[in-house]
Design an enzyme around this catalytic site. Structure first.
Site, PDB file in Angstrom:
ATOM      1  CE  LYS A  79       2.257   0.476  -3.796  1.00  0.00           C
ATOM      2  NZ  LYS A  79       0.780   0.404  -3.789  1.00  0.00           N
ATOM      3  CB  SER A 159      -0.295   1.919  -0.357  1.00  0.00           C
ATOM      4  OG  SER A 159      -0.561   1.168  -1.517  1.00  0.00           O
ATOM      5  CB  SER A 183      -3.203   1.652  -3.162  1.00  0.00           C
ATOM      6  OG  SER A 183      -3.265   1.574  -1.770  1.00  0.00           O
TER       7      SER A 183
HETATM    8  N1  GLN Z   1      -6.105   2.433   1.895  1.00  0.00           N
HETATM    9  C1  GLN Z   1      -6.523   1.081   1.662  1.00  0.00           C
HETATM   10  C2  GLN Z   1      -5.966   0.170   2.726  1.00  0.00           C
HETATM   11  O1  GLN Z   1      -5.259   0.646   3.547  1.00  0.00           O
HETATM   12  C3  GLN Z   1      -6.147   0.638   0.294  1.00  0.00           C
HETATM   13  C4  GLN Z   1      -4.762   0.139   0.202  1.00  0.00           C
HETATM   14  C5  GLN Z   1      -4.425  -0.397  -1.154  1.00  0.00           C
HETATM   15  O2  GLN Z   1      -5.196  -0.257  -2.108  1.00  0.00           O
HETATM   16  N2  GLN Z   1      -3.281  -1.054  -1.254  1.00  0.00           N
HETATM   17  O3  GLN Z   1      -6.230  -1.001   2.738  1.00  0.00           O
END
Ligand code: GLN
Length: 493
Positions: A79, A159, A183
């Protein structure tokens, strides 16, 4: 001939050990697939030269009979939130679009030490904020599962959407993800792959671009529970650069996959079945419950009463921590500078230009909840409720070994649908993942069924702190019982 890009890591490792394939062959197959798969925009940066050099080194080690890492010769993607020495690390932002770290994150270093081959850096929501990759400065990633018309109109989730899409489409064998509030688990569900967010403190956060430090966790994504177990084993462990990592031995996670879960108590939390729960998701959840019962597990109804507060608490705490963490991007270190007449103006110009609107929204929100007048009303209160959410899980784990729940409230959504949603509506997608994030508990997401329109739906297995072994053990049994066909509609034609 074996199709090298559909192999699981465990299978490829076996073929490598038997010298039936070489790491260079395996890597070349993936590099070719990455080229074909560019339409998906899964990678921000491809590193084919580095990949081939890693693969050649692995083949040489094997030929010389030297000590081999557990994942020697396995091609993976990282990532683009993990700092990789000498390889651009953008956090999918304009701010870091040209940032080449002089150092390596602990987790990617451990994966390197385990012998993996790095294919490149994959897309994410900007600074890991979002659930679709739509906030990426480098454009959205497409879910390899097409809609019913055969179009790539669906988001991969986020994400870690680049990781999930790349794993699903055979553009890597496994990938690192990171999970702050879902995410890893939500994109795994959207793309029909498996991913685990380990216990907070299992993996080092050193060298991972920080979003919300009390929540961020590194974790693997792959095409099977066993592959995740192998990757996690290599990624985890104490680190002198991150004092929040537990000084605990890393179990042999793959050895925990005994195939026998008879007598295990699995909790089904009633709060995860609100009146309007998507019926496709409910159906797959029921299927999962039945499969675990058939495997000899005992199904127990449980309650996690503070679940409904998790989403607001998460967005207060995550934004508060983000506003602090992101203050380092000031135009002096790391980043491009946009000049201004005064120092303040330079900060302002740099940050206005470098951050996308979702990141700015969260910095504003976080600064607000931390401000003198509102600190007690929002931030402190959120911390208190976070403790109650943690206590809910602790109480449940007095009677059950693990919890089975949906990973996401819907299957993958289309870009068009998401564009029409308000930011707060998109936050609702995190409803099932944020509670265990706030509690710091490990949680695995694996694909268990398809929606009526043929899209993957994942379930989540949440476990006790530092008991990833049980989570993976149950996940492995569920995976085999569900017999989910991993091939995205795209590949099936
Ligand atoms: N969708 C969640 C957010 O936007 C989780 C993001 C994440 O786990 N990095 O905060």
């Amino acid at each position: 001939m074996t199709d090298l890009v559909t192999l699981h890591i465990a299978e490829a490792a076996d073929l490598l050990n038997k010298k039936e394939i070489s790491a260079v062959e395996l890597t070349n197959a993936h590099l070719a697939e990455m080229e074909k798969g560019r339409i998906l925009n899964a990678y921000i940066t491809e590193t084919p030269e580095r990949a081939l050099a890693d693969a050649e080194a692995s083949d040489k080690r094997r030929a010389a009979g030297s000590a081999l890492g557990v994942l020697d010769g396995i091609p993976i993607a990282n990532k683009d939130l993990y700092c990789t020495a000498g390889v651009r690390t953008t956090a999918a932002s304009k701010m870091l679009a040209n940032f080449v770290p002089p150092y390596e994150s602990t987790v990617t270093q451990k994966l390197k030490d385990a012998g993996t081959v790095m294919l490149g850096k994959v897309n994410t929501d900007q600074f890991a904020m979002g659930g679709s990759t739509m906030t990426s400065y480098f454009g959205v990633t497409k879910n390899p599962w097409t809609d019913e018309q055969g179009a790539y109109s669906l988001v991969p989730g986020g994400s870690s959407g680049g990781s999930a899409a790349a794993v699903a489409a055979g553009l890597c064998m496994g990938a690192t993800g990171s999970d702050t509030g879902g995410s890893i688990r939500q994109p795994a569900s959207f793309c029909g792959v498996t991913g685990i967010k380990p216990t907070y403190g299992r993996c080092s956060r050193y060298g991972i671009v920080a979003f919300a430090s009390s929540l961020d966790q590194a974790g693997p994504m792959a095409r099977s529970v066993k592959d995740c177990a192998l990757l996690l084993g290599a990624m985890a462990g104490a680190d002198k650069w991150d004092s929040t990592v537990a000084e605990l031995p890393v179990p042999d996670f793959a050895a925990a996959l005994t195939g026998d879960i008879r007598g295990k108590k699995i909790g089904i939390p009633k709060e995860y079945r609100p009146a309007g729960l998507n019926e496709q998701v409910a159906k797959v959840w029921d299927k999962g419950i039945q499969l675990l019962r058939d495997a000899g597990a005992e199904i127990v109804d449980i309650s996690l009463p503070h679940t409904k507060y998790a989403l607001p608490v998460y967005y207060i705490i995550a934004c508060a921590e983000a506003s602090s963490n992101l203050s380092r991007y000031d135009g002096v270190r790391y980043t491009e500078r946009v000049p201004g007449a005064t120092l303040d103006e330079m900060y302002e110009n740099t940050r206005t230009d470098g951050f996308g609107s979702e990141v700015i929204r969260r910095i504003l929100l976080g600064t607000f909840v931390l401000s003198a007048g509102f600190y007690d009303a929002y931030y402190i209160r959120a911390q208190r409720v976070r403790r109650l959410i943690y206590d809910d899980f602790q109480k449940a784990f007095e009677t059950v070994d693990a919890i089975l729940a949906p990973a996401a409230p819907t299957p993958a959504l289309s870009y068009e649908a998401m564009k029409r949603m308000s930011p707060v509506d998109t936050y609702l997608g995190d409803v099932f993942t944020t509670p265990s994030s706030l509690a710091g508990a490990p949680a695995l997401s694996l694909p268990v069924g398809l929606s009526d329109t043929g899209l993957p739906i994942g379930l989540q297995i949440i476990g006790k702190h530092f008991d990833e072994s049980t989570v993976l053990q149950i996940g492995d049994v569920l995976e085999k019982a569900a017999g989910f066909d991993l091939t995205p509609r795209r590949v099936k034609g």
